[in-house]
Design a protein around this motif. Sequence first.
Motif, PDB file in Angstrom:
ATOM      1  N   ALA A 156      -7.311  -2.283  -2.885  1.00 28.01           N
ATOM      2  CA  ALA A 156      -6.590  -2.306  -4.162  1.00 28.01           C
ATOM      3  C   ALA A 156      -5.325  -3.148  -4.054  1.00 28.01           C
ATOM      4  O   ALA A 156      -4.995  -3.912  -4.972  1.00 28.01           O
ATOM      5  CB  ALA A 156      -6.252  -0.889  -4.605  1.00 28.01           C
ATOM      6  N   GLN A 216       0.842  -1.208   0.000  1.00 29.34           N
ATOM      7  CA  GLN A 216       0.000   0.000   0.000  1.00 29.34           C
ATOM      8  C   GLN A 216       0.871   1.249   0.000  1.00 29.34           C
ATOM      9  O   GLN A 216       0.615   2.191  -0.761  1.00 29.34           O
ATOM     10  CB  GLN A 216      -0.877   0.042   1.252  1.00 29.34           C
ATOM     11  CG  GLN A 216      -2.046  -0.882   1.248  1.00 29.34           C
ATOM     12  CD  GLN A 216      -2.770  -0.811   2.582  1.00 29.34           C
ATOM     13  OE1 GLN A 216      -2.842  -1.805   3.270  1.00 29.34           O
ATOM     14  NE2 GLN A 216      -3.279   0.337   2.941  1.00 29.34           N
ATOM     15  N   LEU A 240       2.698   1.724  -3.448  1.00 29.76           N
ATOM     16  CA  LEU A 240       1.844   2.118  -4.568  1.00 29.76           C
ATOM     17  C   LEU A 240       0.921   3.285  -4.240  1.00 29.76           C
ATOM     18  O   LEU A 240       0.218   3.776  -5.127  1.00 29.76           O
ATOM     19  CB  LEU A 240       1.011   0.915  -5.019  1.00 29.76           C
ATOM     20  CG  LEU A 240       1.815  -0.294  -5.486  1.00 29.76           C
ATOM     21  CD1 LEU A 240       0.887  -1.444  -5.812  1.00 29.76           C
ATOM     22  CD2 LEU A 240       2.685   0.050  -6.670  1.00 29.76           C
ATOM     23  N   LYS A 241       0.902   3.686  -2.969  1.00 23.20           N
ATOM     24  CA  LYS A 241       0.029   4.758  -2.514  1.00 23.20           C
ATOM     25  C   LYS A 241      -1.427   4.467  -2.894  1.00 23.20           C
ATOM     26  O   LYS A 241      -2.092   5.265  -3.558  1.00 23.20           O
ATOM     27  CB  LYS A 241       0.485   6.104  -3.063  1.00 23.20           C
ATOM     28  CG  LYS A 241       1.860   6.504  -2.550  1.00 23.20           C
ATOM     29  CD  LYS A 241       2.344   7.775  -3.179  1.00 23.20           C
ATOM     30  CE  LYS A 241       3.692   8.205  -2.708  1.00 23.20           C
ATOM     31  NZ  LYS A 241       4.736   7.221  -2.685  1.00 23.20           N
ATOM     32  N   CYS A 242      -1.874   3.300  -2.468  1.00 22.81           N
ATOM     33  CA  CYS A 242      -3.245   2.873  -2.743  1.00 22.81           C
ATOM     34  C   CYS A 242      -3.855   2.340  -1.459  1.00 22.81           C
ATOM     35  O   CYS A 242      -3.197   2.249  -0.431  1.00 22.81           O
ATOM     36  CB  CYS A 242      -3.271   1.809  -3.835  1.00 22.81           C
ATOM     37  SG  CYS A 242      -2.486   0.257  -3.363  1.00 22.81           S
ATOM     38  N   GLY A 243      -5.120   1.970  -1.533  1.00 21.84           N
ATOM     39  CA  GLY A 243      -5.816   1.453  -0.369  1.00 21.84           C
ATOM     40  C   GLY A 243      -5.577  -0.037  -0.161  1.00 21.84           C
ATOM     41  O   GLY A 243      -4.988  -0.722  -0.997  1.00 21.84           O
TER      42      GLY A 243
END
Length: 105
Positions: free
Chosen positions: A64, A55, A58-61
Amino acid sequence: MNIARISDTTRIIDLTVGQLEDLTRQWMSELAQAIQAKQENRPQKRFVYGLQGLQDLLKCGRTAACQLNTSGKIAAATSRFNNVIVYDADMVLELLGRAPQAAAQ
């Protein structure tokens, strides 16, 4: 001691303790230099651990990251040791078509 005068045909039994000690130190020094040169030439790998690390990379939740993990797109960059998932960060970014340098900043 003078190591230069010891030839390849000199028997070990003919060496003094000092000569043997100097030879051993010289061999160990050469070995240490060779190992250090190898380590300096090898690029450092970056790893991220677990879904939280993915997370952050990739700077995602979490959803995801979990979906990406189960999709198989990054399977080549994934290793599992017992209950710990380890991702090769640069390989993950390559597989996803992102530049590894952008994530390092």
